[in-house]
Design a protein around this motif. Structure first.
Motif, PDB file in Angstrom:
ATOM      1  N   TYR A   1     -14.357  -8.085 -31.631  1.00  0.00           N
ATOM      2  CA  TYR A   1     -12.961  -8.455 -31.371  1.00  0.00           C
ATOM      3  C   TYR A   1     -12.551  -7.952 -29.994  1.00  0.00           C
ATOM      4  O   TYR A   1     -13.230  -7.107 -29.400  1.00  0.00           O
ATOM      5  CB  TYR A   1     -12.018  -7.872 -32.443  1.00  0.00           C
ATOM      6  N   LEU A   2     -11.434  -8.496 -29.490  1.00  0.00           N
ATOM      7  CA  LEU A   2     -10.927  -8.099 -28.173  1.00  0.00           C
ATOM      8  C   LEU A   2      -9.520  -7.539 -28.305  1.00  0.00           C
ATOM      9  O   LEU A   2      -8.746  -8.007 -29.151  1.00  0.00           O
ATOM     10  CB  LEU A   2     -10.837  -9.321 -27.243  1.00  0.00           C
ATOM     11  N   HIS A   3      -9.194  -6.570 -27.471  1.00  0.00           N
ATOM     12  CA  HIS A   3      -7.799  -6.202 -27.258  1.00  0.00           C
ATOM     13  C   HIS A   3      -7.458  -6.710 -25.863  1.00  0.00           C
ATOM     14  O   HIS A   3      -8.021  -6.216 -24.877  1.00  0.00           O
ATOM     15  CB  HIS A   3      -7.601  -4.680 -27.309  1.00  0.00           C
ATOM     16  N   VAL A   4      -6.586  -7.693 -25.793  1.00  0.00           N
ATOM     17  CA  VAL A   4      -6.318  -8.337 -24.504  1.00  0.00           C
ATOM     18  C   VAL A   4      -5.016  -7.793 -23.920  1.00  0.00           C
ATOM     19  O   VAL A   4      -3.977  -7.797 -24.589  1.00  0.00           O
ATOM     20  CB  VAL A   4      -6.209  -9.865 -24.671  1.00  0.00           C
ATOM     21  N   PHE A   5      -5.075  -7.322 -22.692  1.00  0.00           N
ATOM     22  CA  PHE A   5      -3.885  -6.813 -22.002  1.00  0.00           C
ATOM     23  C   PHE A   5      -3.582  -7.724 -20.826  1.00  0.00           C
ATOM     24  O   PHE A   5      -4.489  -8.119 -20.099  1.00  0.00           O
ATOM     25  CB  PHE A   5      -4.130  -5.389 -21.476  1.00  0.00           C
ATOM     26  N   THR A   6      -2.295  -8.016 -20.643  1.00  0.00           N
ATOM     27  CA  THR A   6      -1.905  -8.796 -19.471  1.00  0.00           C
ATOM     28  C   THR A   6      -1.583  -7.810 -18.362  1.00  0.00           C
ATOM     29  O   THR A   6      -0.776  -6.900 -18.554  1.00  0.00           O
ATOM     30  CB  THR A   6      -0.666  -9.654 -19.797  1.00  0.00           C
TER      31      THR A   6
ATOM     32  N   LYS B   1      -0.338 -15.345 -18.714  1.00  0.00           N
ATOM     33  CA  LYS B   1      -0.074 -15.568 -20.148  1.00  0.00           C
ATOM     34  C   LYS B   1      -1.084 -16.545 -20.741  1.00  0.00           C
ATOM     35  O   LYS B   1      -1.555 -16.373 -21.855  1.00  0.00           O
ATOM     36  CB  LYS B   1       1.345 -16.099 -20.345  1.00  0.00           C
ATOM     37  N   ARG B   2      -1.395 -17.595 -19.958  1.00  0.00           N
ATOM     38  CA  ARG B   2      -2.345 -18.607 -20.457  1.00  0.00           C
ATOM     39  C   ARG B   2      -3.714 -17.967 -20.699  1.00  0.00           C
ATOM     40  O   ARG B   2      -4.358 -18.185 -21.719  1.00  0.00           O
ATOM     41  CB  ARG B   2      -2.465 -19.754 -19.436  1.00  0.00           C
ATOM     42  N   ARG B   3      -4.130 -17.129 -19.744  1.00  0.00           N
ATOM     43  CA  ARG B   3      -5.442 -16.481 -19.877  1.00  0.00           C
ATOM     44  C   ARG B   3      -5.450 -15.521 -21.073  1.00  0.00           C
ATOM     45  O   ARG B   3      -6.447 -15.413 -21.789  1.00  0.00           O
ATOM     46  CB  ARG B   3      -5.790 -15.746 -18.572  1.00  0.00           C
ATOM     47  N   ASN B   4      -4.328 -14.832 -21.245  1.00  0.00           N
ATOM     48  CA  ASN B   4      -4.230 -13.929 -22.385  1.00  0.00           C
ATOM     49  C   ASN B   4      -4.443 -14.716 -23.678  1.00  0.00           C
ATOM     50  O   ASN B   4      -5.208 -14.305 -24.556  1.00  0.00           O
ATOM     51  CB  ASN B   4      -2.850 -13.248 -22.375  1.00  0.00           C
ATOM     52  N   LYS B   5      -3.781 -15.858 -23.757  1.00  0.00           N
ATOM     53  CA  LYS B   5      -3.876 -16.663 -24.978  1.00  0.00           C
ATOM     54  C   LYS B   5      -5.310 -17.131 -25.216  1.00  0.00           C
ATOM     55  O   LYS B   5      -5.820 -17.083 -26.333  1.00  0.00           O
ATOM     56  CB  LYS B   5      -2.934 -17.863 -24.855  1.00  0.00           C
ATOM     57  N   MET B   6      -5.965 -17.567 -24.124  1.00  0.00           N
ATOM     58  CA  MET B   6      -7.353 -18.043 -24.272  1.00  0.00           C
ATOM     59  C   MET B   6      -8.244 -16.942 -24.839  1.00  0.00           C
ATOM     60  O   MET B   6      -9.080 -17.174 -25.699  1.00  0.00           O
ATOM     61  CB  MET B   6      -7.903 -18.481 -22.906  1.00  0.00           C
ATOM     62  N   LEU B   7      -8.055 -15.725 -24.342  1.00  0.00           N
ATOM     63  CA  LEU B   7      -8.916 -14.643 -24.826  1.00  0.00           C
ATOM     64  C   LEU B   7      -8.542 -14.212 -26.239  1.00  0.00           C
ATOM     65  O   LEU B   7      -9.408 -13.775 -26.997  1.00  0.00           O
ATOM     66  CB  LEU B   7      -8.876 -13.450 -23.868  1.00  0.00           C
TER      67      LEU B   7
END
Ligand code: SF4
Length: 448
Positions: free
Chosen positions: A333-338, A360-366
């Motif tokens: 799993y990933l913890h994605v930070f913007t 935001k878009r990249r955050n959503k993709m990840l």
């Protein structure tokens, strides 16, 4: 409220380390005669332990000051924590704040409370230069009654270009092994089943608790000693830098009865160019090797990854490098930070700023990728009979718990299962993303 019956309420923002430290401060106050009450109750003192990593540290801080003032307009409001160390003057101007304590002063809260009165004017600040923070205060917190966060290390000597933690928490320093073992034994004696080792950079464990003097221990020594303590059912390593996660530590975890097969390893970017700009101390090749080493000796281990999107200079191409790197890695799993600009950091002045909607878009993709990875991992675990530690929460008649390798499972709430470890067969993935289990009786029948 009688003047002899004093009450204190606490609110913690941010990480596990903050939770551990709030517990220590709360213990100091209760030992001095304060009764601990909930944050929305009338209290004599409200302590807010802040975080500087949160997007809106300022707004969050104000929000909780207001909450305290609403519960008791006469209550003293004390602000501690990373944000208090970074912006003491700003915080002292917030209406309702009476006292701001820095990284060193927060553990002396009682002496500062002695003569403090609600004044209505701006708060009093006691905050040292962060360079003076060269001592170590050990602490642990009992989270949800099934697990404890045990602080073994504090501060960081790295200089990642986006990070303010070294400014808020000072140099890297650690507790002694004897003290960690003492705390771990105390936790085990309170029937807590799981310990989470906590710190800012725990792989750096071993730097002296007195000044910057190195004592003779390493992270491997620490976990080897902890592994020998009787009575601890589970120990989880919260997060460890890839360059500090050695083969020997991975092998020890794979043989251990108490260390669980779960690693959380910050990556931050899958582009070597960006890792250099971030001043991280590894490149993707090393990260890849660490993950594969874990998989080689613990195919069933959970591997979590921290990743930042939108760092300056993250072109579409570099972002896709990160995406593909993560997609190809056998992680869980990933913890994605913007990324967001922080004052007094090198990255804040870098070129190649990524527009907010793109971040935001990249955050959503990840995040979608993370969900895909997690579901694939859960799918692999179905049909296995694994030990589950049940938590106390009752959510719409369901209770939740985790396997050693961090699969979130659910069953109908049964109070007799709270804080118990039960071996159960993982059955199927439910709509909320957790995994249901077969009843213990059914699991038992399947075993015989
Ligand atoms: S390792 Fe880097 S990101 Fe982590 S606390 Fe230290 S400076 Fe910050």
């Amino acid at each position: 409220m009688s003047q002899y019956h004093r009450t204190a309420a606490f609110h913690t923002l941010g990480c596990k380390l903050n939770f551990a430290e709030t517990s220590t401060i709360a213990r100091q106050l209760t030992e001095a005669g304060y009764e601990k009450v909930s944050f929305d109750e009338k209290a004599n003192v409200y302590v807010i332990n802040t975080c500087s990593v949160t997007e809106n540290a300022d707004r969050e801080c104000k929000l909780h000051v207001k909450r305290a003032m609403k519960a008791n307009p006469e209550g003293l409001v004390v602000i501690v924590g990373c944000y208090a160390q970074l912006k003491p003057e700003e915080i002292s101007q917030i209406e309702g704040v009476d006292l701001v304590l820095g990284a060193k002063e927060k553990f002396n809260i009682l002496s500062y409370l002695d003569d403090l009165e609600k004044s209505g004017s701006e708060g009093i600040v006691h905050s040292c230069e962060i360079e003076e923070t060269d001592f170590f205060i050990g602490s642990y917190s009992i989270g949800d009654r099934t697990r404890a966060f045990l602080k073994v290390q504090d501060g960081c000597d790295y200089k990642c270009t986006y990070c303010t933690i070294p400014l808020a928490r000072g140099i890297s320093r650690s507790d002694t092994i004897q003290n960690v073992l003492k705390n771990a034994t105390e936790i085990a004696a309170r029937d807590i089943k799981e310990i989470v080792l906590t710190g800012v950079n725990i792989g750096d464990y071993g730097k002296g608790e007195f000044g910057n003097k190195r004592h003779e221990h390493t992270f491997l020594d620490l976990i080897s000693e902890l592994d020998r303590v009787e009575g601890i059912e589970r120990i989880r390593i919260s997060s460890i830098e890839p360059n500090l996660l050695k083969d020997e530590s991975i092998e020890l975890v794979s043989r251990s009865k108490s260390f669980v097969p779960h690693f959380h390893i910050p990556l931050q970017s899958g582009s070597d160019d960006l890792l250099k700009k971030m001043k991280r101390r590894y490149l993707t090749k090393l990260y890849d090797e660490r993950v594969h080493k874990i998989r080689e000796v613990m195919p069933h281990a959970a591997i979590g990854v921290d990743v930042i999107v939108g760092f300056p200079g993250e072109t579409e191409e570099r972002f896709m490098e990160t995406y593909h790197f993560l997609n190809d890695l056998p992680i869980t799993y990933l913890h994605v930070f913007t990324y967001s600009e922080r004052e007094n950091t090198e990255a804040a002045d870098m070129e190649g700023v990524v527009p907010i909607p793109e971040r935001k878009r990249r955050n959503k993709m990840l995040r979608i990728l993370s969900e895909k990875k997690k579901m694939a991992f859960y799918q692999e675990q179905l049909g296995k009979t694994l030990p589950v530690l049940w938590e106390h929460e009752n959510k719409n008649g369901k209770m939740f718990g985790f396997t050693e390798n961090y699969v979130r499972v659910q069953k109908d709430f049964d109070p007799s299962s709270v804080n118990k470890i039960e071996w159960l067969k993982l059955d199927k993935i439910e709509a909320d993303g957790s995994v249901s289990v077969m009843s213990s009786f059914k699991s038992f029948l399947e075993k015989i």
